[in-house]
Design an enzyme around this catalytic site. Structure first.
Site, mmCIF file in Angstrom:
data_model
loop_
_atom_site.group_PDB
_atom_site.id
_atom_site.type_symbol
_atom_site.label_atom_id
_atom_site.label_comp_id
_atom_site.label_asym_id
_atom_site.label_seq_id
_atom_site.Cartn_x
_atom_site.Cartn_y
_atom_site.Cartn_z
ATOM 1 N N ASP A 1 -8.389 -4.526 0.888
ATOM 2 C CA ASP A 1 -8.074 -3.107 0.707
ATOM 3 C C ASP A 1 -6.644 -2.946 0.213
ATOM 4 O OD1 ASP A 1 -7.861 -0.366 0.784
ATOM 5 O OD2 ASP A 1 -7.865 -0.212 2.978
ATOM 6 N N LYS B 1 -1.306 0.883 -1.401
ATOM 7 C CA LYS B 1 -0.558 0.681 -0.169
ATOM 8 C C LYS B 1 0.808 0.080 -0.468
ATOM 9 C CE LYS B 1 -4.467 -0.286 2.948
ATOM 10 N NZ LYS B 1 -4.234 0.834 3.883
ATOM 11 N N ASP C 1 -9.958 -6.404 6.396
ATOM 12 C CA ASP C 1 -10.574 -5.073 6.402
ATOM 13 C C ASP C 1 -12.107 -5.144 6.377
ATOM 14 O OD1 ASP C 1 -10.151 -2.358 6.659
ATOM 15 O OD2 ASP C 1 -9.975 -1.974 4.503
ATOM 16 N N ASP D 1 -7.313 5.366 -0.666
ATOM 17 C CA ASP D 1 -7.123 4.425 0.446
ATOM 18 C C ASP D 1 -7.993 4.799 1.658
ATOM 19 O OD1 ASP D 1 -6.124 2.257 1.765
ATOM 20 O OD2 ASP D 1 -4.163 3.146 2.218
ATOM 21 N N GLU E 1 -11.104 4.604 1.971
ATOM 22 C CA GLU E 1 -12.312 4.088 1.313
ATOM 23 C C GLU E 1 -13.400 3.663 2.295
ATOM 24 O OE1 GLU E 1 -9.822 2.240 2.109
ATOM 25 O OE2 GLU E 1 -10.852 0.522 3.000
ATOM 26 N N ARG F 1 -14.643 5.008 4.966
ATOM 27 C CA ARG F 1 -15.605 6.063 5.308
ATOM 28 C C ARG F 1 -16.592 6.310 4.174
ATOM 29 N NH1 ARG F 1 -10.673 10.050 6.361
ATOM 30 N NH2 ARG F 1 -9.792 7.999 6.830
#
Ligand code: BES
Ligand code: MN
Ligand code: ZN
Length: 495
Positions: free
Chosen positions: A266, A273, A284, A343, A345, A347
């Site tokens: 991620d 990030k 992740d 970010d 992502e 969900r």
């Protein structure tokens, strides 16, 4: 080096060149079997000199005296008998594994005077040993001094009820296998473990009798999984949806279902990030790792349950083709989502995976696991994972399983005040509600895809990776969730 422990159970064992391990209660006597290893009572003398009082998980370690067949003696304190809980047997096993050091052979005297050690407690002790012995060192090419340690250790657990313990240990080995699989996957570097490679790992469970389907991008497009696919489109590595079926229950029985966030890396995507600590985002996929580990365990111990495991496997990358803030995607449920922050992502991946699972399997319940929010790290730290649920009974079962395994959960609120934060001006919802109640709004988002199915979301962002060292884990990845959910199934959904 990672040590392989060959654990077996017996009524007695020779002590030649062995480390003799015994357990002792605070204020109690040491195990009887040790007399042979310690004819001169060196242990008792050393305990006096070192003021060893058998407090929980303390160790007394001495060289065996002249005349003993054993090389070394170790006494592991259990603390007070009335304070002992199931998890302490894992901790004691972990402590025993740590005291092996250079021993090639260990004999553990598990019968403690004043305590009836059950088969399950013995199996838990052995499980603790196995989990403690785990190390992820496949990429370490230079040996260190302490790698003079043997890589295989023969462990004999000596106890009166050895036959029953051996049977119970077969189940514990299944649990260890699941936890180790989950830890390995979380520890693996992201260049090695992409969505396709992760799906291959799921496919390997076929060896245990699990049925595994792997959905490709094309099939997911057909199903309308626009939320999951929107995340994946920035990566050159195509997404996969792995669907695992363990059919150990009655033919017509509705399955229980577990869904995992499997973001193999991620970056944040276009909402990229900051660099510091970004390497942690190889973990992740800790939710997906827990689910595959759980299915491994259920299959390996032939659990009497029908269980489904679904893994949403994607990589979140910035790219010319990556999704943008402002994009609107249509999920499989038909609900539209405005992307506020690329970010957020996890969900998006889970929304489609949950809806797919609910529609296709009509499960008795759905539990999803996800390293979903940084906010849960701030709220709960690593002592509890966040539990969000639409069902009090399921929540109570999960909380009890958390207590029993010490993979603890803390229930967090849901409610319409939080739900409305993710209403969007342009679409049915937005994927980020901003700073306030970040973990709760993420859960509210997931809730919009589960309908009336009893459901729980476990936010494991702080518990799956960057783990504190414990008696039973020294690795970066804890394998959090495997023991928890195996216990949930064992205690409530088998037979
Ligand atoms: N994977 C992260 C959450 C995370 C953080 C996992 C720390 C493990 C350790 C997740 O995809 C994420 O980036 N969440 C954002 C959401 C925000 C943009 C609404 C977060 O928590 O900052
Ligand atoms: Mn993210
Ligand atoms: Zn993420």
């Amino acid at each position: 080096m990672s040590v392989q422990l060959n654990i077996s159970f017996a009524k007695s064992s020779p002590l030649t060149n062995a480390l003799a391990i015994q357990l002792a209660l605070a204020g109690g006597e040491p195990a009887s079997g040790i007399a042979e290893a310690d004819p001169q009572g060196v242990g008792a003398r050393a305990a006096g000199i070192a003021k060893f009082s058998a407090k929980a998980m303390t160790v007394l370690d001495v060289i065996a005296p002249h005349g003993s067949d054993a090389d070394r003696l170790a006494v592991i304190g259990l603390g007070k008998a009335d304070a002992l809980v199931a998890y302490d047997w894992l901790r004691a096993g972990g402590t025993a594994a740590a005291s092996l050091k250079a021993a090639k052979k260990a004999v553990v005297f598990l019968d403690v005077p004043g305590l009836d050690v059950t088969a399950e407690q013995a199996a838990d002790f052995a499980l603790g040993m196995l989990l403690r012995a785990y190390a992820f060192d496949a990429y370490k090419t230079k040996k260190k001094d302490d790698d003079e340690k043997p890589n295989v250790v023969d462990v004999k657990i000596v106890m009166a009820g050895h036959a029953a313990a051996k049977k119970a240990f077969a189940k514990a080995e299944a649990v260890a296998g699941g936890v180790v699989l989950a830890r390995d996957l979380v520890n693996l570097p992201p260049n090695v473990l992409g969505p396709v490679e992760f799906a291959d790992k799921a496919k390997e469970l076929e060896k245990l009798g699990v049925t595994v389907e792997i959905l490709t991008e094309k099939e997911m497009k057909k199903l309308g999984m626009g939320a999951l696919l929107g995340v994946a489109q920035g990566s050159v590595r195509p997404p996969r949806l792995a669907v695992m079926h363990w059919n150990g229950g009655k033919a017509k029985e509705q399955p229980v279902a577990f869904i995992g966030k499997g973001v193999v890396f991620d970056t944040g995507g276009i909402s990229i990030k900051p660099g510091a600590g970004m390497e942690d985002m190889k973990g992740d996929m800790g939710g997906a790792a827990a689910v595959i580990g759980l299915i491994h365990t259920l299959a390996a111990r032939k659990a009497k349950v029908n269980a489904i495991g679904v893994l949403g496997l994607v990589e979140n990358m910035p790219d010319g083709n990556a999704q943008r803030p402002g994009d609107i995607v249509t999920s499989m449920s038909g609900q539209t989502i405005e992307i506020i922050n690329t970010d957020a992502e996890g969900r998006l991946v889970l929304g489609d995976a949950l809806f797919y699972t609910k529609e296709r399997f009509k499960p008795r319940f759905m539990v999803n696991l996800a390293t979903l929010t940084g906010a849960i790290v701030v709220a709960l730290g690593n002592a509890h994972a966040g539990l969000f649920s639409n069902d009090d009974a399921l929540s109570a079962q999960l909380t009890a399983a958390g207590e029993a395994t010490q993979e603890k959960l803390w229930r967090m609120p849901l409610g319409k005040e939080y739900d409305k934060i993710i209403d969007s001006r342009f679409a049915d919802m937005k994927n980020s509600g901003g700073r306030q109640a970040g973990s709760i709004t993420a859960a509210q988002f997931l809730k919009r895809f589960v309908g009336d199915t009893p459901w729980a979301h476990l936010d494991i962002a702080a518990t799956a990776l960057n783990s504190p060292q414990s008696e039973i884990n020294q690795s970066w990845a804890s394998g959090y969730g495997v023991r928890l959910l195996d216990e949930l199934v064992r205690a409530n959904y088998e037979g």
